[in-house]
Structure formats: C-alpha cells, structure tokens
Design a protein around this motif. Sequence first.
Motif, PDB file in Angstrom:
ATOM      1  N   SER A 288       1.142  -0.885  -0.149  1.00 25.79           N
ATOM      2  CA  SER A 288      -0.081   0.377   0.045  1.00 25.79           C
ATOM      3  C   SER A 288       1.174   1.115   0.065  1.00 25.79           C
ATOM      4  O   SER A 288       1.891   1.333   0.151  1.00 25.79           O
ATOM      5  CB  SER A 288      -1.263   0.288   0.974  1.00 25.79           C
ATOM      6  OG  SER A 288      -0.317   0.621   2.315  1.00 25.79           O
ATOM      7  N   LEU A 289       0.376   1.978  -0.732  1.00 23.26           N
ATOM      8  CA  LEU A 289       0.874   4.153  -0.423  1.00 23.26           C
ATOM      9  C   LEU A 289      -0.022   5.087   0.020  1.00 23.26           C
ATOM     10  O   LEU A 289      -1.214   4.841  -0.985  1.00 23.26           O
ATOM     11  CB  LEU A 289       1.641   4.107  -2.010  1.00 23.26           C
ATOM     12  CG  LEU A 289       2.449   5.380  -1.740  1.00 23.26           C
ATOM     13  CD1 LEU A 289       3.404   5.988  -1.105  1.00 23.26           C
ATOM     14  CD2 LEU A 289       2.976   5.570  -3.601  1.00 23.26           C
TER      15      LEU A 289
ATOM     16  N   THR B  80      -5.068   6.813  -1.167  1.00 21.23           N
ATOM     17  CA  THR B  80      -3.980   5.961  -0.943  1.00 21.23           C
ATOM     18  C   THR B  80      -4.651   4.360  -2.402  1.00 21.23           C
ATOM     19  O   THR B  80      -5.644   4.385  -2.364  1.00 21.23           O
ATOM     20  CB  THR B  80      -4.816   4.755   0.106  1.00 21.23           C
ATOM     21  OG1 THR B  80      -4.697   5.885   1.633  1.00 21.23           O
ATOM     22  CG2 THR B  80      -4.553   3.475   0.769  1.00 21.23           C
ATOM     23  N   VAL B  81      -3.816   3.594  -2.555  1.00 23.29           N
ATOM     24  CA  VAL B  81      -3.751   2.603  -2.779  1.00 23.29           C
ATOM     25  C   VAL B  81      -3.546   1.102  -2.837  1.00 23.29           C
ATOM     26  O   VAL B  81      -1.749   1.817  -1.434  1.00 23.29           O
ATOM     27  CB  VAL B  81      -3.191   3.223  -4.918  1.00 23.29           C
ATOM     28  CG1 VAL B  81      -1.211   3.139  -3.945  1.00 23.29           C
ATOM     29  CG2 VAL B  81      -3.216   2.010  -5.516  1.00 23.29           C
ATOM     30  N   ALA B  82      -3.797   0.698  -2.894  1.00 24.43           N
ATOM     31  CA  ALA B  82      -3.273  -0.872  -2.036  1.00 24.43           C
ATOM     32  C   ALA B  82      -3.712  -1.993  -2.730  1.00 24.43           C
ATOM     33  O   ALA B  82      -4.608  -2.332  -3.734  1.00 24.43           O
ATOM     34  CB  ALA B  82      -4.232  -1.127  -0.784  1.00 24.43           C
TER      35      ALA B  82
ATOM     36  N   ASN C 103      -7.180 -11.807  -5.766  1.00 28.26           N
ATOM     37  CA  ASN C 103      -6.021 -11.148  -5.321  1.00 28.26           C
ATOM     38  C   ASN C 103      -8.114  -9.581  -5.855  1.00 28.26           C
ATOM     39  O   ASN C 103      -8.586  -9.538  -6.323  1.00 28.26           O
ATOM     40  CB  ASN C 103      -5.294 -10.587  -6.366  1.00 28.26           C
ATOM     41  CG  ASN C 103      -6.387 -11.151  -7.932  1.00 28.26           C
ATOM     42  OD1 ASN C 103      -6.868  -9.932  -8.487  1.00 28.26           O
ATOM     43  ND2 ASN C 103      -5.814 -12.114  -8.455  1.00 28.26           N
ATOM     44  N   GLN C 104      -7.032  -8.491  -5.219  1.00 27.33           N
ATOM     45  CA  GLN C 104      -7.695  -6.958  -4.696  1.00 27.33           C
ATOM     46  C   GLN C 104      -6.907  -6.009  -5.241  1.00 27.33           C
ATOM     47  O   GLN C 104      -6.213  -5.853  -4.674  1.00 27.33           O
ATOM     48  CB  GLN C 104      -8.787  -7.699  -3.906  1.00 27.33           C
ATOM     49  CG  GLN C 104      -7.902  -6.778  -2.331  1.00 27.33           C
ATOM     50  CD  GLN C 104      -8.446  -6.854  -1.267  1.00 27.33           C
ATOM     51  OE1 GLN C 104      -9.136  -7.698  -0.779  1.00 27.33           O
ATOM     52  NE2 GLN C 104      -8.439  -5.378  -1.230  1.00 27.33           N
ATOM     53  N   LEU C 105      -7.348  -5.019  -6.263  1.00 28.03           N
ATOM     54  CA  LEU C 105      -6.634  -3.566  -5.938  1.00 28.03           C
ATOM     55  C   LEU C 105      -7.563  -1.936  -6.303  1.00 28.03           C
ATOM     56  O   LEU C 105      -8.622  -2.104  -6.132  1.00 28.03           O
ATOM     57  CB  LEU C 105      -6.292  -3.392  -7.890  1.00 28.03           C
ATOM     58  CG  LEU C 105      -5.462  -2.482  -7.998  1.00 28.03           C
ATOM     59  CD1 LEU C 105      -4.112  -1.911  -7.190  1.00 28.03           C
ATOM     60  CD2 LEU C 105      -5.493  -2.319  -9.487  1.00 28.03           C
ATOM     61  N   THR C 106      -7.182  -1.968  -4.440  1.00 26.08           N
ATOM     62  CA  THR C 106      -7.958  -0.699  -4.093  1.00 26.08           C
ATOM     63  C   THR C 106      -7.347   1.080  -4.638  1.00 26.08           C
ATOM     64  O   THR C 106      -6.377   1.115  -3.953  1.00 26.08           O
ATOM     65  CB  THR C 106      -8.813  -0.858  -3.294  1.00 26.08           C
ATOM     66  OG1 THR C 106      -7.595  -0.658  -2.465  1.00 26.08           O
ATOM     67  CG2 THR C 106      -9.616  -2.054  -2.803  1.00 26.08           C
ATOM     68  N   HIS C 107      -8.003   1.642  -4.729  1.00 25.02           N
ATOM     69  CA  HIS C 107      -7.492   3.399  -5.033  1.00 25.02           C
ATOM     70  C   HIS C 107      -8.583   4.215  -4.066  1.00 25.02           C
ATOM     71  O   HIS C 107     -10.112   4.064  -4.602  1.00 25.02           O
ATOM     72  CB  HIS C 107      -7.651   3.803  -6.123  1.00 25.02           C
ATOM     73  CG  HIS C 107      -6.747   3.086  -7.642  1.00 25.02           C
ATOM     74  ND1 HIS C 107      -5.085   2.827  -7.601  1.00 25.02           N
ATOM     75  CD2 HIS C 107      -6.659   1.822  -7.775  1.00 25.02           C
ATOM     76  CE1 HIS C 107      -4.688   2.644  -8.145  1.00 25.02           C
ATOM     77  NE2 HIS C 107      -5.724   1.941  -8.903  1.00 25.02           N
TER      78      HIS C 107
END
Length: 758
Positions: free
Chosen positions: A301-302, A317-319, A348-352
């Motif tokens: 995460s960032l 936040t991107v994770a 798997n997952q990607l969130t913004h």
Amino acid sequence: MNRKPTRVSYLALAISTALSSMAVYAEDGAKKAELERIEVTARKTVENLQEVPVAVTSIGESALMENGISVMTEVQQFSPNTTLQASRGTNSTITAFIRGVGQQDPLWGYEPGVGIYVDDVYIARPQGAVLDLLDVQQIEVLRGPQGTLYGKNTIGGAIKYVTKEMSGDATFNIDGTVGSYNQRDLKITGQLPISDKVYLGYGYANLTRDGFGEFLQMSQAGQDKENYNKDVSAMRLTLELHPTDQLFFRLAWDKTDDKSNAKGGYRLLPSLLTNAPIPDSVFDSYTSMPTWNKVELEGYSLTSRWDMDDQTSFKYTVAKRDSYSPTNIDFDNTPLKIFDVPAIYDDNQLTHELQVTHRGENYKVVSGLYYYDAESCGQFQAILEVLGQSLGAPGLTREVSGCSNSTSKAFYAQGNVDLNEQWSLTLGARYTRDSKEATVNNGLVFATVYPESNWIPGYVRPEGELVPNVLDDNQDWSRFTPRVGVEYQYSDDIMFFASYSQGFKSGTYNPRASTAEPAANPEIVDSFELGMKSEWNKTLRANLTLFALDHKDRQYISVLPGATSADLNQRLGNIGKSSGKGAELELTYIANESLSFDAAIGYIDSSFDEVLDTDQTTGLTFDKSEHFSISNTPDVTFNIGANYKIYSEFGDFVLNANYYYRGDYVLFEEDSLLTQDGYGLLNFNVNWYSQDGNWRVGLHAKNLTDEEYMIGGYQFVTPDPTAPNDTSKYTPGLGGDNTLIGYYGDPRTISLTVGYRF
C-alpha cells in the motif's frame, strides 16, 4: 450439543464480590484520577470518541497488551453484540457478525456483511482475516451499517486495524512468549530513522503452538497429528517520508504465512460407516485427508497525505493484496473418504481511494472517490469415494470451480454542521456502482479427484477440464446509501444523537451453481439509532445506544432435493427479511488512580420475519420463516472487568480480570441442529513494568474454568421423523453418513510474556 454445563451464576458472583471489595478499598485511599481521552478514526478523521455520534468500541495498544490479546477474534469480548470467531476448518478464516448481520459461508464469490480494514484498506475475503496483532495502535469496532463512508459489505459494521504512525525516534521492541501447549512466540518491532525526514519501520512475528488435540486415526501416512495447532510467521516493512510539515508518504508491505494444520472437527454422532468411537476430547478428530494447510497473504500500500492548510487535507491510498489458500476439510471426520473436501482459494484485489477533508468555522466535510477491482477464484472437490464404490465405481467426486470477478466505483460525502452551540446535523451519501462477472464449472467425476497433482503423495490429476461449465454471466448493480443524523450537546460532557443509515451487501452469483441461475440482488439494511455519549465528574464514561434494523433481500442458499445422495444441488436467491432491535451500554469508571472498571453489555431481539420459497412440485410460494433463526447472535453478551495498578520501588504492576458471557446461539440459519448454550470465560492477567520503562512481564490466564464452547460446525443430517424422542437417530446426509460436526474455542491457556523496549 454442548457437553459441559455453564457455571455462569457462581462465576458472576465471584467477580462481583471481587469488584465490590476492590471498590471499597478504592474509597478509602488513593487520589482521584480522571478518564483518558480516546481518539478514534470512525469517521475517517481523528476525533474524540465522545464527540462521534456512532456506536464504536476502541481498544488501544496498552489494553490489548495488558489483556494478552494477540489475535483479532478476542476483540469480540469488548464490543457488545459482536461475533468474531475462527471459521470451522481453518485457524485464520473469520466468521464476523455484528447485531445479527454477517456472512457465514466463506466460499469465494460471497460477500461479507462486516468489513475488515487494515489502515483503511478493505480486506475483501474472510480467508486470512483472523489477523495476529503486530505493531497495532488500536482496534476499532464500528457497529451498524457504515454504507456512507465505508461502502458496500459493511451492513453489519466494520472492524478497523490501525497501525502506528512512526515518531522518528530509533526504537527496538522484542517480546517472547511461552505458554500452554508448548506455545512459543517471538515478536520484534521497531523503527529506524534513515534521516530526519525518512523513517523505516519493521515487524516480524513467529507464532507456534502444539495442538489442543490430535488426529487419532489418519489414512495418510506420515502426516502431522496435531489438531488445533498454530504455525504462523508474519512480516511488515514500512517506509515513511515527511518531506515537509504538510506532506506525508507511507509505503507499506506485509506478508503472512500460516502453515497451521487443517482443523479436524468433533463428531457429535457416531459414524454409521466406521467403527471409530466419538472421541473423548472435543479437540480430537479422525481424518482421511492430508492434515497440512496453508494460508499465504501479501499486501502493498502507498498512502499520500497533503495538508494544504489548516482547513483542507487530501489523502490518497492505493493498495494491492493477494491471498492463496489450499486447504483440506474433512466433513465427516472419519478415516474413510466419506465426505472429504480439498479446496483452493485464490484471491487478489486492487483498491484506490482519494479522500478530501475540509473544516470550516462551524462545519466539517469528508468526501472521496473509491475504486475496487478484485478477482476471487477457487475450486473444491466433494470426494464421496465410499458412496462411489458402493455404486461400482472406483470413486465419486463432485467438482466445483470458477471465478467471481468484480469492480466497484463509488463517490461519497458526509458533512457535519453546527446549527448553534447545542444542535448539529449530519448528512451523508454514497453512490456505488458494482459490476460482477462469474463462471462456474460443476459436475460429477466417477473417480477420486484432487485439485492438483501430488495433493496426496503420488496422485496425478488428469489433464483438461473434468466437469462442464454451467454458468457464465455478468450483471451490474448501483445503490445510493444515505445517512442522516442529528446531535444535541446537552452539556460539555453529555451528547445525545439520533440517526438513520443504510448499507448494502453486493449482489452475487452462486459459486456452487449447477445450472445457469441468475444472480442474487444486493442485501439492504436500514438502521435507526438513538444514543447518548456521556462523562460524569470526569470519572464515569457511559455510552448508550438503542437501535433497530430491517434487513431486506437476504441472500441464502437453499438445498434442493436430488435424485441421489451424491447430488449437491443448491440455489442462491433473495429469500426473505429479518429485523432486530436492541441496546448496547459501555461503561468505564475510574475509582481512583489505581483502580478502574469496565463493562460492555449488549442485548438484541432478532428474528426472521419472512422467508419465501417455492414448492418445486406445485410452483407455489410459501413462507417458511418458522424454520429460520439468526445465526451466530446471542440475545445477550456482556463483559465486566477490573483493572488495578500498584506503584512500587520494584516497578509498576497492573492486575486485571474480566468475565465475558455469551448467551445461547445457533450455528446455522435453517433448522439448526447445532446450538451453543450460554457460557462465560474468566480471564486474569498480571503485568509488570520496570521503573525505567524498558522491561515488561505479562502473565495471562484465559478461560480459567476451561469452558467448552462451539464456534462452528457442519450439519449434513436431518432428524429421523420416526424417532422424534431419540435425538441419536438421524437420516444420513451427503456421503451416506451421520455428519454432524462441531468446532470449539480455545481451552484454558496460561502464557508468560517478557518484553524489552529500547
């Protein structure tokens, strides 16, 4: 089906007597102390707990440490009307219910009813969500729908795991624990300043324990016999950059590797097909499956934050998170392959998320954009080898596999405005658009089939697809979820609030579909709350919430009759609605500088109001709500605790004890054969801190009375109508055996932790 009677009355009497004695001592002596301020992030900004018109429980780092809480599920003791338990056949898959709302089935594609968050990053799947606590600042439990700020799949509430933000000082912490069942834990955390603006944080944990029981008979040679053991390693690295007072960046990585054995269940009925007796211990089992199990989790995460000025702040936040879980579940728990289920979960997952916070003279607004993209795939084999051999085949396997891929886009805004010195208004809304596509393969194979080659030694899986595709579809849903609240500040220390909020759980496809059935629509929960946040004389905190909820379009799997006992026909649909009403009271009393008391009391009256089904023969709709109960939800939960501090020339001592009680509850919604009687857990802790603050020793005794309590199970039998007064007689279910299985919570354990802080 609980085998040990509960000793609630005399335990409660003992606790109350002890607390009364301590209170009398307090009145005689020590100087007056005051309540500490508790800060929470329930509304995505840092606020005083007493100013937040939300039912939220916060347990800070010191309370977690002094109570010996090492895993997230133990937090349920301190939050009313909350269930957090390890699901059935694994140590790390969570069953989460708040106010009777959650999701019991952890199969891929199903959506949770309680959201789990780590530093505001949503954890979509229950596999691996039983988090071991490492470098945590606090755990927050938000009760009731959180559809505005947190979005879909928080219709019951949200659990927030908040880690520490670094201070910039060089620190090193090490904790070693030894305890019952050969427990051996090591935790190392700390931070290292690379420069005055760049900090590196680190954490490592190795957590091991022998099993509470063992596998008494196994058909796989050379397997580990430990049942309910623990073998977990976890790592975390964090890089923080503070280039200016207005800018903040955090890059985080974490990885968890859980190699604990698959859990074997306890047979509550003797097997019809084997001569293995019911084990003497609820932690003993039999299996024809491999006992190995694995849960691998990894996340990145960032987080970027820009405080543009004293009024406006931006946060992005991107994770990305991945999980892989091959698992072995022996449903029948015998040495024969009657009903075995090897499975793989691969997610798997990607969130913004972009969030803007703005504070004005008499108002505050939090708004944002959210994007979620996830792929959830899996497969399982229902191995019915004994049944297949009885039919003249070498074996029989029902194989199911597929994926459920989804995206979600949302915009949200919530504001609070002060109308005058006493009255304020909260308005919030979220618009969400979900898209989901699903594929399902389902069919019979007349052989014994495992997910991969070498699942058992020497096994070679046939090439190609073994079963046909039965479902390939996609659908979109959108939802507007509002929140309206009003707050009245009666005095500096007393606030009353009333609110209405709505949340929804995403629509979904049936991952076990045997035909091209349509998707189930989203579930909707409407919630009404009336509450009070109060502090009295700076020594008593009393927070009360009254609530009522309506849960509509509940998704449920109906089991359909098949031609043979090998059929695993299930249909997913929106079958009904339920309702609940109740109260939650949380108390903290500071008697003096040394002595304090806590209590958390929850009551809920919940039931199914309507459950509609269709008669497969006549096509007529009928109501079968009398067969349904709200699962995993006791009518009453309460926790009472006392904390006593002793200051001496040898260091500071902190003694605490708590008694946690859960009333009766069922494990399944429809015609549950598994009911856990009310039970109580008595815990006691002694902590010592050196005068220089560097050393800590903690002695933690949990479940002192060694209560046996069921937290999960499987039922694949029905009572025999010809013997209504003999509950030992059942009609066999899938696989042809009496499969009625229980899984149990931890027995009495004692552990000693020694920690050093530098």
